[in-house]
Write an enzyme that holds these catalytic residues in place. Structure first.
Site: not given
Ligand code: GLA
Length: 411
Positions: A159, A214
């Site tokens: 990430d 997301d």
């Molecule tokens: C980010 C990623 C998500 C998830 C969260 C976890 O937002 O894009 O897919 O992994 O972090 O905290």
């Protein structure tokens, strides 16, 4: 001061030294592991449904469910633990699992998952902290990669939180090299939300890269969370459509984990799954596999739709036609056939008669084409099971927020 004594270097030794230098250079520019994602990866991830509320019991139960409900056999191989599995680093800097939620440790979980014919995925972050505030891998890349390899991990989602001042290509390349040096083939899933155009630089770095922020379980919404937004199905589809030339075997546009089973209507779920399949996105389910409806399970395990996603040609679909809320997407397939999707984006039922001859199937990127005036293809509809051929016009009736998906077979 005494001079260091050095023997005169003879010719073969010089050649050896030059070869060693070259090998050194090769190590400095390690390659990602090839062959891990020749077709888009499939699996499950804990985040969409459970966020930080995860435990080793949940992972074990999910593994058992995937075996029992047929998901493993339908191709869902990876069982991926997302954020919040972490405890603290020990005195030597080794990352450890949360001792309360994962008391047996990740190695034991990997063994459990492997014994059931599945693979284990884990999550970290290029910054000092993960998005959930757990320890990130910045400064510990090689050490963490060695730990994951020793645990038997098969997949790393990496990430991009807390990365101010970091260069994305550099940070992801460091982790790729660290994984390579650790010696275990680990699929490397880049998650920097498309912020720094990973499609321009990540082809040889990772096996997939997220194209957007997301996902959230809605059809066409954008939810603002202050400094970031999450997106519905159509928003992600539209953003990823323009990136089709960058996708291919070993390097996919990742449209984020699926929201099938997380609150969309059945029509929306079928359309969402069809779109991800057509666009050659990784298919990572994100719902509770221990307790889903038969409808959701049927959608996730539709082998004909999955086969379009997993087609060896590895071409992301293109939007061939758009008229108001009606769209037609096409995806050339390895056997000379095509995946075809009719989509109703809108709120009203669409009744439409499709004249195949009016829309020759042609893709200027893969250079596949089919002239339906000269050749008749047979088609089968992949959700209802209807069949026919392209010599006759096709009646397309689409409820709001729904899709019809076909496979065309070459004559
Ligand atoms: C980010 C990623 C998500 C998830 C969260 C976890 O937002 O894009 O897919 O992994 O972090 O905290």
């Amino acid at each position: 001061m005494s001079k260091p004594v050095s023997k005169p270097v003879n010719k073969p030794a010089r050649k050896l030294a030059a070869a060693a230098l070259l090998m050194g250079a090769a190590t400095a520019h390690a390659q990602k592991y090839e062959g891990l994602a020749d077709t888009p990866q499939m699996g499950w991830n804990s985040w969409n449904k459970f966020a930080c509320d995860i435990s080793e019991q949940l992972i074990r139960d999910t593994a058992d469910a995937m075996v029992k409900n047929g998901m493993r056999d339908a191709g869902y191989t990876y069982l991926n633990i997302d954020d919040c599995w972490h405890g603290q680093r020990d005195a030597n800097g080794n990352i450890q699992a949360d001792p309360e939620r994962f008391p047996s440790g990740i190695k034991a979980l990997a063994d459990y998952v492997h014994a059931r014919g599945l693979k284990l995925g884990i999550y970290s972050d290029a910054g000092a902290k993960t998005c959930g505030g757990r320890p990130g891998s910045r400064g510990y890349e090689y050490q963490d990669a060695r730990t994951y390899a020793a645990w038997g991990v098969d997949y790393l989602k990496y990430d991009w939180c807390e990365t101010k001042g970091l260069n994305s290509e550099g940070a992801y390349t460091t982790m790729r090299d660290a994984l390579r040096a650790a010696g275990r083939p680990i699929l490397f899933s880049i998650c920097e939300w498309g912020d720094t155009k990973p499609w321009d630089w990540a082809r040889d770095v990772g096996h997939s890269w997220r194209t957007t922020g997301d996902i959230t379980a809605c059809w066409d919404c954008e939810l603002s969370h202050g400094s970031w937004s999450s997106f519905g199905v159509l928003k992600i589809m539209d953003k990823t459509a323009a990136l089709r030339k960058y996708a291919g075997p070993g390097h996919w546009n990742d449209m984020d984990m699926l929201e099938v089973g997380n609150g969309l209507t059945p029509d929306e779920e079928r359309a969402h799954f069809s779109i991800w399949a057509m666009m050659a996105s990784p298919l990572i389910s994100g719902n509770d596999l221990r307790s889903m409806s038969p409808t959701t399970l049927k959608i996730l395990t539709n082998r004909d739709v999955i086969a379009i996603n997993q087609d060896k040609l590895g071409v992301q679909a293109l939007r061939r036609m758009a008229q108001g809320d009606l769209e037609m997407w096409i995806k050339p397939l390895a056997d000379g056939g095509w995946g075809v999707l009719f989509l109703n984006r809108g709120e009203r039922t669409i009744d439409y008669r499709h004249d195949w001859q009016k829309y020759p199937l042609a893709d200027d990127i893969s250079k596949h084409e089919a002239d339906l005036k000269k050749k008749t293809f047979r088609w089968s509809e992949l959700w209802q099971g209807r069949g026919g051929d392209t010599s006759k016009a096709l009646d397309v009736k689409l409820a709001p927020h729904s899709a019809m998906m076909l496979r065309l077979k070459a004559p």
